[in-house]
Design a protein around this motif. Structure first.
Motif, PDB file in Angstrom:
ATOM      1  N   GLN A 209      19.089  -9.476 -34.392  1.00 36.75           N
ATOM      2  CA  GLN A 209      17.680  -9.142 -34.579  1.00 36.75           C
ATOM      3  C   GLN A 209      16.863  -9.384 -33.312  1.00 36.75           C
ATOM      4  O   GLN A 209      15.914  -8.641 -33.026  1.00 36.75           O
ATOM      5  N   GLY A 210      17.210 -10.420 -32.542  1.00 32.86           N
ATOM      6  CA  GLY A 210      16.499 -10.680 -31.297  1.00 32.86           C
ATOM      7  C   GLY A 210      16.676  -9.529 -30.319  1.00 32.86           C
ATOM      8  O   GLY A 210      15.704  -9.027 -29.736  1.00 32.86           O
ATOM      9  N   TYR A 211      17.930  -9.080 -30.142  1.00 29.58           N
ATOM     10  CA  TYR A 211      18.192  -7.961 -29.227  1.00 29.58           C
ATOM     11  C   TYR A 211      17.496  -6.687 -29.709  1.00 29.58           C
ATOM     12  O   TYR A 211      16.951  -5.918 -28.905  1.00 29.58           O
ATOM     13  N   VAL A 212      17.510  -6.452 -31.016  1.00 31.18           N
ATOM     14  CA  VAL A 212      16.897  -5.243 -31.565  1.00 31.18           C
ATOM     15  C   VAL A 212      15.383  -5.268 -31.351  1.00 31.18           C
ATOM     16  O   VAL A 212      14.775  -4.257 -30.966  1.00 31.18           O
ATOM     17  N   ALA A 213      14.758  -6.408 -31.603  1.00 26.96           N
ATOM     18  CA  ALA A 213      13.313  -6.530 -31.387  1.00 26.96           C
ATOM     19  C   ALA A 213      12.967  -6.307 -29.916  1.00 26.96           C
ATOM     20  O   ALA A 213      11.976  -5.648 -29.585  1.00 26.96           O
ATOM     21  N   PRO A 297      15.002 -13.713 -23.068  1.00 28.56           N
ATOM     22  CA  PRO A 297      14.746 -12.671 -22.074  1.00 28.56           C
ATOM     23  C   PRO A 297      14.355 -11.354 -22.752  1.00 28.56           C
ATOM     24  O   PRO A 297      14.806 -11.042 -23.846  1.00 28.56           O
ATOM     25  N   GLU A 298      13.519 -10.583 -22.086  1.00 28.67           N
ATOM     26  CA  GLU A 298      13.020  -9.342 -22.668  1.00 28.67           C
ATOM     27  C   GLU A 298      13.845  -8.142 -22.218  1.00 28.67           C
ATOM     28  O   GLU A 298      14.690  -8.232 -21.329  1.00 28.67           O
ATOM     29  N   HIS A 299      13.567  -6.999 -22.853  1.00 25.01           N
ATOM     30  CA  HIS A 299      14.146  -5.719 -22.429  1.00 25.01           C
ATOM     31  C   HIS A 299      12.989  -4.719 -22.366  1.00 25.01           C
ATOM     32  O   HIS A 299      12.230  -4.722 -21.407  1.00 25.01           O
ATOM     33  N   LYS A 300      12.805  -3.909 -23.383  1.00 20.81           N
ATOM     34  CA  LYS A 300      11.624  -3.056 -23.425  1.00 20.81           C
ATOM     35  C   LYS A 300      10.373  -3.895 -23.693  1.00 20.81           C
ATOM     36  O   LYS A 300       9.265  -3.522 -23.320  1.00 20.81           O
ATOM     37  N   LYS A 301      10.567  -5.003 -24.348  1.00 15.95           N
ATOM     38  CA  LYS A 301       9.471  -5.911 -24.713  1.00 15.95           C
ATOM     39  C   LYS A 301      10.091  -7.271 -25.039  1.00 15.95           C
ATOM     40  O   LYS A 301      11.305  -7.424 -25.039  1.00 15.95           O
ATOM     41  N   ARG A 302       9.262  -8.253 -25.309  1.00 15.99           N
ATOM     42  CA  ARG A 302       9.765  -9.533 -25.820  1.00 15.99           C
ATOM     43  C   ARG A 302      10.007  -9.411 -27.324  1.00 15.99           C
ATOM     44  O   ARG A 302       9.331  -8.641 -28.008  1.00 15.99           O
ATOM     45  N   GLY A 303      10.925 -10.201 -27.828  1.00 17.66           N
ATOM     46  CA  GLY A 303      11.184 -10.190 -29.257  1.00 17.66           C
ATOM     47  C   GLY A 303      12.127 -11.302 -29.651  1.00 17.66           C
ATOM     48  O   GLY A 303      12.983 -11.717 -28.864  1.00 17.66           O
ATOM     49  N   ALA A 304      11.946 -11.794 -30.864  1.00 13.59           N
ATOM     50  CA  ALA A 304      12.797 -12.868 -31.391  1.00 13.59           C
ATOM     51  C   ALA A 304      12.650 -12.894 -32.904  1.00 13.59           C
ATOM     52  O   ALA A 304      11.609 -12.505 -33.436  1.00 13.59           O
ATOM     53  N   PRO A 305      13.677 -13.348 -33.615  1.00 11.34           N
ATOM     54  CA  PRO A 305      13.576 -13.429 -35.075  1.00 11.34           C
ATOM     55  C   PRO A 305      13.037 -14.780 -35.532  1.00 11.34           C
ATOM     56  O   PRO A 305      13.152 -15.783 -34.827  1.00 11.34           O
ATOM     57  N   HIS A 374       6.841 -22.350 -30.115  1.00  8.98           N
ATOM     58  CA  HIS A 374       5.467 -22.004 -30.481  1.00  8.98           C
ATOM     59  C   HIS A 374       4.942 -20.869 -29.611  1.00  8.98           C
ATOM     60  O   HIS A 374       4.282 -19.939 -30.101  1.00  8.98           O
ATOM     61  N   ASP A 375       5.252 -20.895 -28.322  1.00  2.82           N
ATOM     62  CA  ASP A 375       4.800 -19.836 -27.416  1.00  2.82           C
ATOM     63  C   ASP A 375       5.434 -18.488 -27.767  1.00  2.82           C
ATOM     64  O   ASP A 375       4.871 -17.432 -27.456  1.00  2.82           O
ATOM     65  N   GLN A 376       6.592 -18.533 -28.420  1.00  2.00           N
ATOM     66  CA  GLN A 376       7.302 -17.305 -28.764  1.00  2.00           C
ATOM     67  C   GLN A 376       6.790 -16.666 -30.065  1.00  2.00           C
ATOM     68  O   GLN A 376       7.129 -15.516 -30.372  1.00  2.00           O
ATOM     69  N   ILE A 377       5.974 -17.389 -30.816  1.00  2.00           N
ATOM     70  CA  ILE A 377       5.494 -16.901 -32.114  1.00  2.00           C
ATOM     71  C   ILE A 377       4.872 -15.499 -32.040  1.00  2.00           C
ATOM     72  O   ILE A 377       5.155 -14.657 -32.905  1.00  2.00           O
ATOM     73  N   PRO A 378       4.055 -15.176 -31.042  1.00  2.00           N
ATOM     74  CA  PRO A 378       3.458 -13.827 -31.022  1.00  2.00           C
ATOM     75  C   PRO A 378       4.475 -12.693 -30.913  1.00  2.00           C
ATOM     76  O   PRO A 378       4.137 -11.539 -31.201  1.00  2.00           O
ATOM     77  N   TYR A 379       5.706 -13.006 -30.514  1.00  2.00           N
ATOM     78  CA  TYR A 379       6.723 -11.973 -30.313  1.00  2.00           C
ATOM     79  C   TYR A 379       7.773 -11.967 -31.428  1.00  2.00           C
ATOM     80  O   TYR A 379       8.736 -11.216 -31.358  1.00  2.00           O
ATOM     81  N   MET A 380       7.577 -12.783 -32.443  1.00  2.00           N
ATOM     82  CA  MET A 380       8.584 -12.913 -33.484  1.00  2.00           C
ATOM     83  C   MET A 380       8.476 -11.819 -34.535  1.00  2.00           C
ATOM     84  O   MET A 380       7.395 -11.283 -34.800  1.00  2.00           O
TER      85      MET A 380
END
Length: 429
Positions: A209-213, A297-305, A374-380
């Motif tokens: 899910q992280g890679y997909v996001a 690390p990001e790709h097209k954007k940041r993302g994490a589950p 906590h800093d990653q929350i906006p990208y989850m």
């Protein structure tokens, strides 16, 4: 005689009334199923929290029942519910919310939020953690031990490879570049240190899910009735993951166990790892070298589950027990206790006011890495959650394993997984 008898009778009745009053004032007893298989630090933390709650609320007694893994906990909870003896509370995967609703096992938390203070407490959770907690405008679970995936690296290994030890890889290409430089082989060609390592046993869909996001996609619809396992963004994410081992040869091939991942990191067999934020405290306590921690690390954007457990209040118990359960849930997930739980375990405090407590601010000042989740929350994004969630999760996990071991291409593995998920979920559409 009548006077005396009258006094005696009155005294007897008064005594009976006092005894009855004492009986009525006995604490309301509730049980909490909690997913820990064995004793240890977490059970001690839970027991301490319960002791302090009971001291502040002498009319409620909480019995913690340590019920094994998450899978064992939901199985035991539903078995008890169907037998007419449910626990009042259970900590179970937030992603299993549709299964619990379908079984009629849990009560909406909104039924208990009567006061302005109750409503303010419920509104205080980070919205992304509520995505696996709500359905059809009702709140079915309360975020408790929630997590995400984050990125660690060994600073000593970076120095030896000529990399800046204070800056981790920022995107997919840099992960491959750094991992190539960090992978070590002996004279016989045997790897002594892998550049990168990602766990793939159990809930491997969660790592995908992280890679997909990051690739701009999603693996499922929030309705719980549709999955997108064969979407291009999903297949490309899985292809990148498998390429780390099978093409770039910077990650150990095959399935990597969750328990092995931090151990390999500590013992120098993996220079960079992706792992749950629930391992923050473990890494802080046991890494024998300076380490870095950052967002994925990001790709097209940041993302994490997102991930982890919610607390659920069960149906089938007496109203006064449900109300006592709600009081405990509200106390346990208030700002101070949420901050304490996060500091002691590494899980993310799921409400913003917990991050503003003096205890949390002092901890982050001492250990800045604690702020990364906590800093990653906006990208989850919300964790995979569907009807019959455990069956659907097993389908995609099997597909990921087939791709990582090379028995299927990522495209074929995800196509097969989507067909089976469609078959399971068809009746819910």
């Amino acid at each position: 005689m009548l006077n005396i008898s009258g006094k005696w009778i009155g005294a007897a009745l008064l005594g009976a009334g006092l005894s009855f009053g004492v009986a009525q004032a006995a604490p309301v007893e509730i049980s909490l199923y909690y997913p820990v298989a064995i004793g240890g630090p977490v059970t001690k933390i839970v027991d301490d929290l319960i002791t302090r709650f009971e001291a502040a609320n002498p009319d409620i007694k909480v019995k913690a029942i340590y019920s094994g893994t998450y899978s064992e906990t939901i199985s035991k909870s539903l078995t008890a519910f169907k037998a007419g003896q449910p626990p009042e509370l259970a900590v179970m995967l937030s992603a299993d919310v549709f299964t619990l609703i379908d079984e009629g096992a849990i009560a909406p938390v909104d039924d208990f939020t009567k006061t302005d203070d109750d409503k303010a407490w419920l509104a205080g959770f980070s919205p992304v953690f509520m995505l696996n907690s709500k359905n059809e405008d009702k709140t079915w679970g309360i975020p408790f031990q929630r997590g995400t995936t984050i990125f660690f690296w060994n600073k000593d290994a970076f120095k030896q490879a000529g990399l800046n030890p204070d800056v981790g890889p920022q995107n997919w290409d840099e992960v491959v570049d750094f991992a190539t430089k960090l992978t070590k082989r002996d004279a016989g060609g045997n790897v002594t240190q892998w550049g990168m390592q990602v766990p793939s046993s159990l809930t491997s869909y969660w790592l995908l899910q992280g890679y997909v996001a990051q690739n701009g996609g999603t693996i499922a619809d929030i309705s719980g009735t549709k999955t997108y396992f064969d979407a291009p963004e999903v297949v490309e994410g899985l292809q990148y993951w498998t390429d780390l081992a099978l093409k770039h040869k910077v990650m150990k091939p095959g399935v990597i166990e969750w328990a092995t991942n931090p151990k390999d990191f500590f013992e120098g067999r993996a220079a960079m790892i992706t792992i749950t934020s629930g391992n923050l405290t473990n890494v802080k306590a046991n890494a024998p070298f300076p380490f870095g921690v950052q967002m994925l690390p990001e790709h097209k954007k940041r993302g994490a589950p997102t991930s982890g457990g919610n607390i659920f209040i069960f149906n089938g118990t007496a109203p006064e027990k449900q109300q006592a359960a709600f009081q405990f849930v509200k106390w346990l997930t208030s700002a101070d206790q949420a901050a304490e739980w996060s500091i002691k375990t590494g899980y993310i405090a799921p409400r913003d006011d917990a991050w503003n407590t003096p205890a949390m601010q002092a901890y982050v000042k001492e250990f800045p890495g604690a702020a990364v989740p906590h800093d990653q929350i906006p990208y989850m994004v919300p964790e995979l959650s569907t009807h019959e969630n455990q069956r659907v999760a097993r389908v995609i996990d099997d597909g990921i394993e087939a791709a990582l071991t090379g028995s299927k291409t990522p495209a074929q593995a995800m196509s097969d997984a989507q067909q089976e998920a469609d078959r399971i979920l068809k009746q819910y559409r």
